[in-house]
Design a protein around this motif. Structure first.
Motif, mmCIF file in Angstrom:
data_model
loop_
_atom_site.group_PDB
_atom_site.id
_atom_site.type_symbol
_atom_site.label_atom_id
_atom_site.label_comp_id
_atom_site.label_asym_id
_atom_site.label_seq_id
_atom_site.Cartn_x
_atom_site.Cartn_y
_atom_site.Cartn_z
ATOM 1 N N GLU A 112 26.566 0.379 -14.193
ATOM 2 C CA GLU A 112 27.402 1.569 -14.026
ATOM 3 C C GLU A 112 28.763 1.374 -14.678
ATOM 4 O OE1 GLU A 112 27.826 2.526 -9.896
ATOM 5 O OE2 GLU A 112 25.804 3.324 -9.727
ATOM 6 N N GLY A 115 28.284 0.848 -18.553
ATOM 7 C CA GLY A 115 27.477 1.893 -19.186
ATOM 8 C C GLY A 115 28.286 3.070 -19.684
ATOM 9 N N THR A 116 29.546 3.140 -19.325
ATOM 10 C CA THR A 116 30.436 4.228 -19.713
ATOM 11 C C THR A 116 31.718 3.645 -20.277
ATOM 12 O OG1 THR A 116 29.574 5.589 -17.906
ATOM 13 C CG2 THR A 116 31.689 6.239 -18.827
ATOM 14 N N ASP A 117 32.244 4.272 -21.314
ATOM 15 C CA ASP A 117 33.505 3.799 -21.894
ATOM 16 C C ASP A 117 34.602 3.886 -20.840
ATOM 17 O OD1 ASP A 117 35.689 3.112 -23.429
ATOM 18 O OD2 ASP A 117 35.563 4.842 -24.765
ATOM 19 N N ARG A 118 35.228 2.766 -20.525
ATOM 20 C CA ARG A 118 36.264 2.702 -19.487
ATOM 21 C C ARG A 118 37.672 2.531 -20.059
ATOM 22 N NH1 ARG A 118 33.630 4.827 -15.255
ATOM 23 N NH2 ARG A 118 31.643 3.769 -14.961
#
Length: 142
Positions: A112, A115-118
């Motif tokens: 999680e 898996g997403t650009d932070r």
């Protein structure tokens, strides 16, 4: 003389704990010979990390105060390598994770989180800091 060491240790421990305790403000009012004391808990110790104007909650601040921890903005996020940079107080750190790193807040697993650009996300990171590198034991996405 041997009885003094435990006593001294207890006094030093108590003084240290007192310096971290939340501060209170008191107001005393006297009317017709009676005294009323009002105490307001400010919730923030003078030397607490709660004074650093970040978005971490009290639990996260307590955890980080007990060990090495940083809070700041994510930069140079690399979801494939599972690394990112962290800027706290105008200093940059390189953060890496291990198989045992735990995740809290807006992402509760490694997949999680990575898996997403932070980039530009606010995070609190606990772990071992060596120079400008931090191996994360816990990452909290705020």
């Amino acid at each position: 003389m041997t009885g003094m060491k435990p006593t001294l240790l207890a006094l030093l421990t108590a003084a240290l704990l007192a310096s971290c305790a939340p501060k209170t403000e008191s107001t005393e009012t006297s009317t017709d010979g009676t005294t009323t004391t009002t105490t307001a808990d400010t919730g923030v110790a003078a030397d607490s990390t709660m004074n650093n104007d970040d978005s971490a909650n009290t639990s996260e601040e307590v955890d980080m105060a007990a060990g090495d921890g940083l809070e700041g903005m994510v930069m140079n996020f690399d979801g494939t390598a599972k690394t990112f940079g962290l800027n706290e107080n105008d200093k940059n750190y390189e953060v890496s994770v291990t198989e045992t790193t735990t995740y809290e807040g807006g992402a509760t697993t490694s997949d999680e989180f990575f898996g997403t650009d932070r980039n530009d996300a606010n995070v609190a990171v606990e772990g071992e800091i060596e120079g400008e590198k931090l191996v994360a034991s816990k990452i909290t996405l705020n």
